[in-house]
Design a protein around this motif. Structure first.
Motif, PDB file in Angstrom:
ATOM      1  N   THR A  18      33.802  50.178  35.838  1.00 41.81           N
ATOM      2  CA  THR A  18      34.292  50.873  34.649  1.00 41.81           C
ATOM      3  C   THR A  18      34.652  49.909  33.529  1.00 41.81           C
ATOM      4  O   THR A  18      34.809  50.321  32.391  1.00 41.81           O
ATOM      5  CB  THR A  18      35.530  51.736  34.979  1.00 41.81           C
ATOM      6  N   VAL A  19      34.802  48.630  33.887  1.00 40.82           N
ATOM      7  CA  VAL A  19      35.214  47.611  32.920  1.00 40.82           C
ATOM      8  C   VAL A  19      34.299  46.400  33.049  1.00 40.82           C
ATOM      9  O   VAL A  19      34.012  45.956  34.166  1.00 40.82           O
ATOM     10  CB  VAL A  19      36.681  47.170  33.160  1.00 40.82           C
ATOM     11  N   ARG A  20      33.830  45.879  31.928  1.00 42.14           N
ATOM     12  CA  ARG A  20      33.067  44.629  31.925  1.00 42.14           C
ATOM     13  C   ARG A  20      33.893  43.557  31.231  1.00 42.14           C
ATOM     14  O   ARG A  20      34.391  43.758  30.133  1.00 42.14           O
ATOM     15  CB  ARG A  20      31.736  44.807  31.193  1.00 42.14           C
ATOM     16  N   GLY A  21      33.988  42.422  31.885  1.00 44.68           N
ATOM     17  CA  GLY A  21      34.758  41.327  31.309  1.00 44.68           C
ATOM     18  C   GLY A  21      36.134  41.232  31.925  1.00 44.68           C
ATOM     19  O   GLY A  21      36.528  42.018  32.792  1.00 44.68           O
ATOM     20  N   CYS A  22      36.902  40.239  31.469  1.00 41.93           N
ATOM     21  CA  CYS A  22      38.223  39.976  32.032  1.00 41.93           C
ATOM     22  C   CYS A  22      39.070  39.267  30.988  1.00 41.93           C
ATOM     23  O   CYS A  22      38.583  38.405  30.252  1.00 41.93           O
ATOM     24  CB  CYS A  22      38.080  39.105  33.281  1.00 41.93           C
ATOM     25  N   THR A  23      40.351  39.635  30.927  1.00 45.28           N
ATOM     26  CA  THR A  23      41.251  39.006  29.976  1.00 45.28           C
ATOM     27  C   THR A  23      41.723  37.635  30.448  1.00 45.28           C
ATOM     28  O   THR A  23      42.208  36.836  29.650  1.00 45.28           O
ATOM     29  CB  THR A  23      42.481  39.897  29.726  1.00 45.28           C
ATOM     30  N   ALA A  24      41.610  37.370  31.746  1.00 51.02           N
ATOM     31  CA  ALA A  24      42.008  36.065  32.272  1.00 51.02           C
ATOM     32  C   ALA A  24      40.983  34.996  31.862  1.00 51.02           C
ATOM     33  O   ALA A  24      39.840  35.316  31.528  1.00 51.02           O
ATOM     34  CB  ALA A  24      42.143  36.127  33.784  1.00 51.02           C
ATOM     35  N   ARG A  25      41.395  33.751  31.929  1.00 48.54           N
ATOM     36  CA  ARG A  25      40.529  32.632  31.545  1.00 48.54           C
ATOM     37  C   ARG A  25      40.483  31.573  32.648  1.00 48.54           C
ATOM     38  O   ARG A  25      40.545  30.380  32.386  1.00 48.54           O
ATOM     39  CB  ARG A  25      41.005  32.012  30.233  1.00 48.54           C
ATOM     40  N   CYS A  26      40.393  32.023  33.882  1.00 59.74           N
ATOM     41  CA  CYS A  26      40.390  31.093  35.013  1.00 59.74           C
ATOM     42  C   CYS A  26      39.209  30.134  34.889  1.00 59.74           C
ATOM     43  O   CYS A  26      38.072  30.554  34.658  1.00 59.74           O
ATOM     44  CB  CYS A  26      40.297  31.864  36.321  1.00 59.74           C
ATOM     45  N   THR A  27      39.472  28.858  35.071  1.00 56.68           N
ATOM     46  CA  THR A  27      38.457  27.842  34.824  1.00 56.68           C
ATOM     47  C   THR A  27      37.364  27.807  35.892  1.00 56.68           C
ATOM     48  O   THR A  27      36.296  27.236  35.664  1.00 56.68           O
ATOM     49  CB  THR A  27      39.103  26.446  34.748  1.00 56.68           C
ATOM     50  N   PHE A  28      37.616  28.417  37.065  1.00 55.70           N
ATOM     51  CA  PHE A  28      36.637  28.389  38.156  1.00 55.70           C
ATOM     52  C   PHE A  28      35.748  29.626  38.171  1.00 55.70           C
ATOM     53  O   PHE A  28      34.926  29.789  39.075  1.00 55.70           O
ATOM     54  CB  PHE A  28      37.355  28.282  39.505  1.00 55.70           C
TER      55      PHE A  28
END
Length: 300
Positions: free
Chosen positions: A64-74
């Motif tokens: 239902t959602v594409r993408g992520c608000t987090a910015r995890c480097t891995f």
């Protein structure tokens, strides 16, 4: 048919960006689940938190959602899903759920969203609409729930349970503060991790954890901190992988800049459960961390 270009195309020595992204995901048609034997889909393999249901449960995956608000480097989600988050409307999701229930007898949904809780109001509306429409499905969050979001909005976990949530992954990633919040940029405290597991237990939601071992500069003692956090929270499954420096990820560049990786993507194994291609400050730690990964779930 809507043409969608891939986000990265491999050339001989590099990966080149190709930036076409669908911004308005409601424009995409509901998938034609009739082209596969959806009732027997589960028998051909399992997806993450779907391990919380029995093998004879008719299930389907949904995003239902594409993408992520987090910015995890891995993580490479931002490479292929683009920056930011784009979500289907709640009504579109409900229509898709109704179709799966009425046409295919689906009783369980595995969400593939990387950031299911990113919008508190939308998420609460979605869970409440599942309840209001009497869909009577169970579901799991296969790609995980972000601990800081669950702690900030515990009412979402209450609504999640009432709408059918029975299982979820969430990422501990590392028990070591430096690895988790400096190298990985998780922006996640141990307090958030512990409070999240308390919420899951309060509402009877079975949880699994994700962990990454062997990051740039990690020692065996640091990796053992990750094990001990998992031992404390007692997930039903504690999954651990070995960091693989895939192209486009910030942590891959960190590894290269710090001299732990020569930048040769062709050395990558086809699995992130294999031994690491990074260098270690103490060569003995490499084998210890690999062995820890092999026995990680058993040890927790």
């Amino acid at each position: 048919v809507i043409p969608i270009k891939t986000r990265f195309v491999k050339n001989k020595n590099d990966f080149t960006k190709d930036t076409d992204v669908i911004d308005h995901v409601d424009e995409l048609p509901i998938p034609d689940f009739g082209v596969v034997d959806i009732k027997n889909y589960y028998k051909y393999g399992i997806l993450s938190a779907a391990q919380t249901v029995s093998y004879d449960t008719p299930l389907a995956t949904m995003q239902t959602v594409r993408g992520c608000t987090a910015r995890c480097t891995f993580c490479s989600v931002r490479n292929f899903n683009g920056k930011g988050v784009r979500a289907k409307s709640v009504q579109t999701v409900i229509d898709e759920l109704k179709g799966l229930k009425e046409n295919y007898g689906i009783n369980h949904i595995t969400w593939l969203d990387d950031d299911l809780l990113f919008d508190r109001d939308r998420t609460l509306n979605l869970f409440n609409e599942i309840i209001r429409n009497n869909l009577n499905v169970t579901w799991d969050a296969s790609n995980g729930l972000i601990a800081s979001a669950t702690v900030a909005h515990p009412e979402l976990i209450d609504a999640a349970e009432k709408s059918g949530c029975i299982g979820a992954y969430f990422g501990i990633e590392s028990g070591n503060e430096y690895m988790r919040n400096v190298i990985m940029e998780r922006e996640q405290s141990l307090e958030d991790i512990y409070k999240t597991t308390e919420l899951f237990r309060k509402y009877g939601i079975r949880f699994l954890t994700e962990n990454v071992l062997g990051g740039p500069g990690e020692t065996f003692d640091m990796a053992m901190e990750t094990l001990m956090v998992n031992v404390k929270v007692k997930p039903i499954v504690a999954n651990a992988s070995i960091f693989a420096p895939y192209p486009g990820m910030k942590m891959s560049q960190i590894a290269k800049d710090k001299g732990y990786y020569d930048g040769d993507f062709d050395k990558l194994d086809n699995s992130y459960y294999a031994s690491s291609i990074l260098k270690f400050d103490n060569p003995e730690d490499e084998n210890k961390i690999y062995n820890l990964r092999c026995f990680f779930s058993l040890l927790t």
